[in-house]
Scaffold this active site. Structure first.
Site, PDB file in Angstrom:
ATOM      1  N   ASN A 135       0.833  -1.200   0.000  1.00 48.44           N
ATOM      2  CA  ASN A 135       0.000   0.000   0.000  1.00 48.44           C
ATOM      3  C   ASN A 135       0.872   1.255   0.000  1.00 48.44           C
ATOM      4  O   ASN A 135       1.646   1.441  -0.937  1.00 48.44           O
ATOM      5  CB  ASN A 135      -1.080  -0.022   1.088  1.00 48.44           C
ATOM      6  N   ASP A 136       0.791   2.130   0.970  1.00 50.31           N
ATOM      7  CA  ASP A 136       1.313   3.500   0.884  1.00 50.31           C
ATOM      8  C   ASP A 136       2.738   3.611   0.334  1.00 50.31           C
ATOM      9  O   ASP A 136       3.642   2.893   0.780  1.00 50.31           O
ATOM     10  CB  ASP A 136       1.345   4.149   2.270  1.00 50.31           C
TER      11      ASP A 136
END
Length: 654
Positions: A135-136
């Site tokens: 993710n991020d």
């Protein structure tokens, strides 16, 4: 060695791949995750050339059904059987992070995806690891002659958990080399995740890494790490500071509401380094931004007040970003009071999972950011992207003197499908970001110029006119991995003849099937005729004052026949100035559709999981669903895109 295969029941080849084939069942996937690797070449399958034909488009867009055979053959053979689905388990606020599950669910069981279908979904020129969940983006930086990208990663599975910092490097932000994990959750203060953070390079060359640790009790603390060998241009090894954690949530802040430290900047008003951290005020459920000052990155002082408090209801501010645009702005923040310089403040909404930004003035000495338009305050107005786009992080590229922003694109299919295919989520194309000099009310975002190096064969179809209520299939070699540049012009007499106001249109509720006098019109991508398509389009209307208003939208409602997928209609109003045509650039990369309209004033990102409009059946159409206007594609150029060269780093890459 690179392998290839044939879609079962057809003569259409799969794209070549450099990783193990997908497992034959979800159980096999859980036992032995497929490596998921990267695609090396653009699809060789060729769409049959078709003459341009004008067809009635209303039934196509409104959902008319036809008897359908398999697109390009029985692609669904060798399918993973549908099984009863459990309601997805939330992976979000209980862990002190934004929701990490799409929520896609079907009471009838998951769609019986075949390996060929899932294989097709993997992108060719977007960044993603070989396998598992990511993710991020974290700590993007240009250092030692390399672009570095760190990111949240689960090295053990295909859903959120065991979060570490993964690491890759590139010379051009297109072709990537994967390095070993930079940091893993091996201390009490980050045992539940080495969460999001940033990197700051000091003038003397020191590299400072700040990140949020998710402790053994799920409290959020801030931590410091530095390179084991600063002379290593690849920054392969990191040392967590013995003083960790260096910051705890201050009084009045929830233990799970204190995360994502920003790249630090030097403030000349008191000769300290500053960073900010996102949080929320439970009184009013408003996002807030806390500011800290330091001289050594170990000892910090909380500055009085909040740098900014958002409107009530905005909720937790995650992944704060702050940077100057306009004038002679650069990477450093210092509270420049030049009238030409504005400061972008950005947050990722924990409640909505959208990235909002606002333009304002920043008084560093007073620790106050103020929006230039209260109606467009942070969390209630402008967005980086109107689609599946989250947790963005920018950095200043000193090599080319530009600001680059990254974000990740989440899945909207079911977690069961992610486990079966062996991966979940990927990065957006890196974008340059700057102030729109024409409007000074919004940003301009555009794919980095390096992406153009992947363009191969081009097809120029400029000058096509599309009558009202018509659709035209484009004669392309393939439609799954392409870069489209288009600009449209409405017939001026049709515009002048319109006298009635139309103020009811809304991208998120109307979609591409709702017809007006001047729209919708645009492109259907990943389309196979009447069963599957993703619409990318403009809708033009007249307001009560007679002025034209333009919406730019994506309609995902017919992008797939699978039921366990979240499909949305997205977009918003975009400024179109006098003399401008309706322009858009669309990047189609298998299960990703990213659009940049009006030179990048508005962007939208969609996930699409077609079951039939894949391989040779993935087509592109022009459409005009207006009731009273002719549209001309004054420019329409489609580039086939090669795949990026992504692999594990070796010494040959030095």
């Amino acid at each position: 060695m690179e392998s290839s295969a044939v879609v079962p029941g057809t003569t259409a080849p799969l794209l070549p791949y450099a990783y193990a084939p997908l497992p034959s069942s979800a159980d096999d996937a859980r036992e032995n995750q497929s490596s998921g690797g990267v695609r090396w070449r653009v699809c060789a399958a060729v769409l049959a050339a078709s003459a341009l034909a004008v067809l009635i488009v209303v039934g196509l867009l409104a959902g008319g059904r036809v008897d359908r055979g398999p697109a390009g053959g029985d692609v669904a053979s060798a399918a993973v059987p549908a099984v009863p689905m459990e309601i997805p388990r939330s992976r979000g606020k209980d862990f002190g992070v934004s929701e990490k599950a799409s929520g896609a669910y079907s009471a009838d069981g998951g769609f019986p995806w075949s390996n060929a279908m899932l294989q097709w979904q993997r992108t060719g020129f977007h960044f993603q690891p070989e396998k598992h969940y990511m993710n991020d983006p974290n700590g993007p930086v240009y250092y030692g002659g390399w672009y570095h990208l760190f990111y949240q990663y689960n090295p053990k599975g295909d859903s959120w958990g065991n979060i570490a910092w993964a690491h890759a490097v590139s010379k051009d932000m297109v072709n990537w080399r994967h390095l070993p994990l930079a940091m893993v959750p091996d201390q009490w203060y980050d045992s539940n995740g080495v969460l999001t953070g940033s990197i700051t390079v000091l003038p003397d060359g020191q590299v400072i890494l700040l990140y949020t640790g998710n402790t053994d009790t799920l409290a959020q603390v801030q931590c410091l790490a530095t390179p084991a060998d600063p002379s290593d241009p690849l920054l392969r090894e990191w040392i967590k500071h013995p003083a960790n954690p260096i910051l705890y949530p201050p009084p009045g802040i929830g233990l799970k509401d204190f995360r994502d430290p920003l790249t630090a900047w030097f403030d000349h008003s008191d000769n300290t380094w500053r960073t900010v951290i996102g949080s929320k005020d439970d009184d009013g459920h408003a996002g807030i931004i806390l500011s800290y000052k330091t001289k050594d990155f170990v000892n910090y002082e909380l500055m009085p007040g909040n740098m900014h408090r958002g409107p009530d209801g905005t909720g937790m501010y995650e992944c704060i970003d702050l940077y100057p645009v306009g004038g002679n702005s650069s990477e450093m923040l210092g509270g420049d009071d030049s009238p030409d310089v504005l400061f972008v403040l950005k947050e990722s909404s924990d409640d909505e999972r959208h990235d909002y930004y606002a333009l304002g003035r920043f008084d560093a000495a007073a620790n106050i950011w103020t929006p230039i338009d209260q109606e467009l305050d942070l969390g209630i107005g402008l967005r980086y992207d109107w689609g599946k786009y989250y947790a963005s992080k920018s950095f200043y590229d000193q090599k080319k003197n530009r600001r680059i922003v990254w974000a990740y694109i989440g899945e909207t299919d079911s977690e069961q499908a992610d486990i079966t295919k062996g991966w979940a989520n990927l990065m957006t194309i890196p974008r340059t970001v700057e102030l729109d000099k024409k409007t000074r009310t919004n940003l301009i975002q555009w794919p980095v110029e390096e992406l153009d190096t992947l363009r191969r064969n081009s097809t120029d179809l400029s000058g096509i006119t599309v009558d009202a209520g018509s659709v035209i299939r484009l004669p392309l070699h393939q439609g799954a991995q392409i870069d489209i540049e288009a600009s449209f012009q409405l017939n001026s007499s049709d515009v002048d003849a319109l006298t009635e106001a139309d103020v009811s249109y809304n991208c998120s509720t109307s979609g591409a099937a709702v017809r007006g006098a001047l729209g919708p019109f645009g492109l259907l991508v990943l389309a196979n005729g009447r069963t599957e398509q993703t619409a990318v389009y403009f809708y033009v209307s007249k307001g009560v004052d007679g002025a034209l208003q333009t919406h730019f939208c994506h309609d995902e409602s017919r992008s797939t026949q699978a039921k366990d997928v979240v499909n949305r209609m997205i977009g918003s109003i975009v400024p179109v100035l006098d003399g401008e045509t309706f322009s858009v650039r669309v990047l189609v990369d298998h299960s990703i559709v990213q659009s940049f309209a009006m030179g990048g004033r508005i962007t939208a990102t969609s996930r699409a999981y077609p079951t039939e409009a894949i391989y040779a059946a993935a087509g592109v159409y022009l459409f005009n669903n207006a009731t009273g206007a002719t549209v001309t594609a004054e420019r329409l150029v489609v580039y086939e895109m090669a795949s990026a060269d992504n692999h594990i780093f070796t010494n040959d890459d030095l």
